[in-house]
Design an enzyme around this catalytic site. Structure first.
Site, PDB file in Angstrom:
ATOM      1  N   GLU A   1     -61.192  -7.048  -8.824  1.00  0.00           N
ATOM      2  CA  GLU A   1     -62.023  -6.139  -9.750  1.00  0.00           C
ATOM      3  C   GLU A   1     -63.185  -5.712  -9.220  1.00  0.00           C
ATOM      4  OE1 GLU A   1     -61.060  -9.431 -12.580  1.00  0.00           O
ATOM      5  OE2 GLU A   1     -61.344  -7.969 -13.999  1.00  0.00           O
TER       6      GLU A   1
ATOM      7  N   HIS B   1     -60.404  -8.486 -17.937  1.00  0.00           N
ATOM      8  CA  HIS B   1     -59.714  -8.944 -16.538  1.00  0.00           C
ATOM      9  C   HIS B   1     -58.077  -8.119 -16.795  1.00  0.00           C
ATOM     10  CE1 HIS B   1     -58.192 -10.679 -12.991  1.00  0.00           C
ATOM     11  NE2 HIS B   1     -57.417 -11.448 -13.807  1.00  0.00           N
TER      12      HIS B   1
ATOM     13  N   ASP C   1     -52.857 -22.415 -16.167  1.00  0.00           N
ATOM     14  CA  ASP C   1     -53.718 -21.268 -15.947  1.00  0.00           C
ATOM     15  C   ASP C   1     -53.497 -20.301 -17.014  1.00  0.00           C
ATOM     16  OD1 ASP C   1     -55.986 -20.078 -15.024  1.00  0.00           O
ATOM     17  OD2 ASP C   1     -54.912 -19.013 -13.332  1.00  0.00           O
TER      18      ASP C   1
ATOM     19  N   GLU D   1     -60.959 -16.325  -8.306  1.00  0.00           N
ATOM     20  CA  GLU D   1     -60.939 -15.928  -9.652  1.00  0.00           C
ATOM     21  C   GLU D   1     -61.969 -17.277 -10.461  1.00  0.00           C
ATOM     22  OE1 GLU D   1     -56.748 -16.174 -11.184  1.00  0.00           O
ATOM     23  OE2 GLU D   1     -56.521 -14.037 -10.470  1.00  0.00           O
TER      24      GLU D   1
ATOM     25  N   LYS E   1     -51.233 -18.754  -5.194  1.00  0.00           N
ATOM     26  CA  LYS E   1     -52.189 -19.628  -6.013  1.00  0.00           C
ATOM     27  C   LYS E   1     -52.326 -20.914  -5.331  1.00  0.00           C
ATOM     28  CE  LYS E   1     -52.977 -16.296  -9.395  1.00  0.00           C
ATOM     29  NZ  LYS E   1     -54.344 -16.178  -9.851  1.00  0.00           N
TER      30      LYS E   1
ATOM     31  N   THR F   1     -57.141 -24.925  -5.826  1.00  0.00           N
ATOM     32  CA  THR F   1     -57.790 -24.482  -6.889  1.00  0.00           C
ATOM     33  C   THR F   1     -58.787 -25.419  -6.856  1.00  0.00           C
ATOM     34  OG1 THR F   1     -55.849 -23.820  -8.136  1.00  0.00           O
ATOM     35  CG2 THR F   1     -57.695 -24.224  -9.351  1.00  0.00           C
TER      36      THR F   1
ATOM     37  N   GLU G   1     -63.286 -18.863 -13.141  1.00  0.00           N
ATOM     38  CA  GLU G   1     -62.614 -19.562 -14.639  1.00  0.00           C
ATOM     39  C   GLU G   1     -63.487 -20.698 -15.304  1.00  0.00           C
ATOM     40  OE1 GLU G   1     -58.478 -19.661 -14.512  1.00  0.00           O
ATOM     41  OE2 GLU G   1     -58.331 -18.316 -13.079  1.00  0.00           O
TER      42      GLU G   1
ATOM     43  N   ASP H   1     -59.879 -20.434  -9.086  1.00  0.00           N
ATOM     44  CA  ASP H   1     -58.404 -20.367  -8.781  1.00  0.00           C
ATOM     45  C   ASP H   1     -58.377 -19.293  -7.646  1.00  0.00           C
ATOM     46  OD1 ASP H   1     -55.884 -20.991  -9.369  1.00  0.00           O
ATOM     47  OD2 ASP H   1     -55.649 -19.103 -10.452  1.00  0.00           O
TER      48      ASP H   1
ATOM     49  N   GLN I   1     -49.301 -12.713  -3.422  1.00  0.00           N
ATOM     50  CA  GLN I   1     -48.717 -12.737  -4.941  1.00  0.00           C
ATOM     51  C   GLN I   1     -48.299 -11.697  -5.439  1.00  0.00           C
ATOM     52  OE1 GLN I   1     -52.361 -13.166  -7.398  1.00  0.00           O
ATOM     53  NE2 GLN I   1     -51.360 -12.852  -9.245  1.00  0.00           N
TER      54      GLN I   1
ATOM     55  N   ARG J   1     -54.082 -12.245  -3.030  1.00  0.00           N
ATOM     56  CA  ARG J   1     -53.271 -11.061  -3.772  1.00  0.00           C
ATOM     57  C   ARG J   1     -52.197 -10.304  -3.218  1.00  0.00           C
ATOM     58  NH1 ARG J   1     -55.450 -12.331  -8.257  1.00  0.00           N
ATOM     59  NH2 ARG J   1     -57.670 -12.379  -8.248  1.00  0.00           N
TER      60      ARG J   1
END
Lengths: 398, 398
Positions: A346, A123, A116, A187, A241, A245, A189, A221, A228, A225
């Site tokens: 975000e 970002h 990844d 996420e 994570k 996925t 992606e 993904d 993490q 948070r």
């Protein structure tokens, strides 16, 4: 123009032709290609010698076909196009079309290694401002190399697979506590699937991108948070994570995206030699994120700072080998505007600025929430092609 | 007592019996078990119905056998012991013994996901002091969870494979430069190989360790410190590690290590529930590192802060599934003394305190250097068993 009913003018017309793996009624896994709202059964087509790919289309995943290399990818794509456009083939081919509604879509590739990246400047800067306010938004290395890390290949799942809320440790005032994640995020992606391997000890030049990469998938993904944030120093994300996925069921061949390549953002400072790609091209993929059916963001992939060719060159500059089935994802795709970000971290600015979804004020994911990411790209002659979708619904922690 | 010539009293006696994969004269890959300086050809033994394992011993890697589960592992081990100790079997079995000198040893498992932990307190503290002098040696999370990250499964290679010096970016006063690593290092580790998988969304309790883990390999997680230092913020090591990870050709079954389990160091602060293992046991594996044939360190695995059972429980607490062939390594094994460290970074204190090897003052690895890691463990009745070796020689950068 294809003779397949309803396919012309759809975003899955004859210029798209993504590959996938499907089954019917719990039967065996079969490779197919999507045309309109149908799947052409390529295992049956190869058995009937309508298309020839050394038997690789009769396998349960795309890997062996992807390993054949670009000349074969092009030849098969051209032959499928003939079969679907020349009315002379209709009688033989039409019986091999299966309605999409009648099939279950499976993970199309056996994932070898999953990497990844972290290649959106917007970002990375947003994350920097949220977690390190008052400091430079980007770390010193960020514009010199595409930052990346390895993820868990064994938990890459196909779109539609439910995602169980992960449990883990998170920091609290009194010390770490263990429990279901309370800051579960997405996420959005784009993933690149390697077909042609490379030997250990050699590097893949930036110009060889299209000889190795077979196609593109959409990726979510999922990220916890809170887990993490507590675990990631100093060796990076791990359990935050590795629980899941999700990838789209359709792999869009690079050759379907020939009209989607566009100049990527200028890079300043200039990059070192092995990362210099001339022309420096990104992909004009327009992502859309829906949260419980409501559109919340439209991340523009064309804004990515590092290109997929640069990522591949970086991944192998140290001599790491590629295997068929390697998957590398772009990192969260975020544009410059709040409505263009690829994570809820975000979108809600670290949870401090909730958004309204379904009439409720929301920050991170609740049990039962569904997130769907789709994308489109420019096709030939002003057409638009679609890249499938990656969707998942959150199940409560066990 | 075994009837195999020279095996009794050797560290590869009948209480050891590690599994591997070998071939002769470039022929096909075959599973074997080591006894003394011989390999018993288990593919031939299963074909002859001398040992039965559902045909899995006729495969080219150990994965299918490892997937059978502990009752089968024990039954096969018991049967092999019978074959090698009961003189009645000698006539049938002796023709299936191949001299070790006549075989090429291959990678014994197909690696699914590779995870690397960071579980030696002495190593983590040394690294902390070298890189963050004046600050607390351990980060705040270190004693609350076994820090880990995913590595590259596709570049796990068998002992003896040459290691090409990696090229990459490193920081310099004038900005990043690209070139061959100038701080190439080793990490002496112990790896655990998963046999029995677990489903996505479930966790593996700390007590179930021996039901999932088949055995142990020695690991050298080659590390380019200069590449790693520049790239690792914020997502962890990537190209500084991914060029090669060497593992021993022999997988020592956990059941051969029954006498090697010893109480692990006390953990303070107390760990959270899912990490609490009672009894809290590590393994008394005594590693030895040779640099160009000179002994430079003897890392004691018994000093590891986090146990392999705790690592497995942590790896899955978020619902991540296990696959057969998953490999998780302990992290660098370092004891409290300078002569017990598992990396040259620590041995030379960041390169500031060179050591003498071959009459020369040395810090990191030079082209042509060979590093060999071996280990022994207590066996039954005061015997000692050996865990094979992991060796590699550095080739110049391409």
């Amino acid at each position: 123009m294809t003779w397949v009913t309803g396919a012309d003018g759809s975003p899955y017309g004859v210029t798209n032709l993504p590959y996938g793996v499907f089954r019917q009624n719990g039967g065996r896994s079969r490779i197919g290609v999507r045309i309109g709202s149908w799947v052409l059964d390529l295992a049956a087509a190869e058995t009937a010698e309508l298309v020839l790919a050394a038997g690789t289309l009769c396998r349960p995943v795309l890997n062996d076909f992807m390993a054949l290399g670009r000349p074969q990818w092009l030849a098969v794509r051209q032959r499928i196009t003939e079969l679907l456009t020349d009315p002379a083939h209709r009688a033989a081919v039409e019986p091999l079309l299966v309605p999409l509604d009648d099939v279950e879509l499976l993970l199309p590739i056996e994932v070898a290694d999953y990497v990844d990246f972290y290649s959106s400047e917007h970002h990375a800067a947003n994350v920097g401002q949220i977690f390190r306010p008052g400091q430079p938004a980007l770390l010193p290395n960020w514009k010199h190399l595409p930052i990346g890390y390895h993820g868990r290949a064994g938990t890459v799942v196909v779109s539609g697979t439910p995602v169980t809320r992960p449990t883990g440790q998170r920091a609290a005032a009194e010390g770490p506590v263990t429990g279901p994640s309370v800051r579960l995020d997405i996420e959005a992606e784009v993933g690149f699937v390697v077909g042609v391997p490379s030997p250990l000890g050699a590097r893949v030049p930036v110009d060889d991108f299209a000889d190795h990469v077979f196609g593109v998938v959409l990726v979510n993904d999922w990220s916890a948070r809170d887990i993490q944030a507590w675990e990631y120093q100093p060796l990076g994300p791990f359990l935050g994570k590795s629980f899941a996925t999700s990838v789209s069921a359709w792999v869009t061949p690079l050759d379907a995206l020939a009209d989607a390549f566009v100049p990527a953002p200028d890079q300043n400072p200039p990059v070192v030699d092995y990362l210099r790609d001339v022309p420096h091209l990104g992909l004009d993929l327009r992502l859309a994120v829906e949260w419980n059916g409501e559109p919340v963001s439209q991340p523009p992939f064309a804004t990515m700072y590092w290109t997929p060719a640069q990522q591949l060159a970086h991944l192998t500059v140290n001599g790491a080998s590629l295997r068929t089935g390697d998957l590398y994802a772009s990192g969260t795709v975020s544009g410059p505007e709040r409505g263009q970000v690829g994570s809820f971290l975000e979108l809600t600015w670290g949870g401090a600025e909730p958004v309204t979804v379904g009439g409720e004020s929301r920050t991170f994911l609740a049990d039962g929430d569904t997130v769907t990411i789709t994308a489109t790209a420019p096709g030939p002659d002003g057409t638009t092609i679609a890249l499938g979708e990656v969707t998942g619904t959150i199940r409560p922690a066990r």
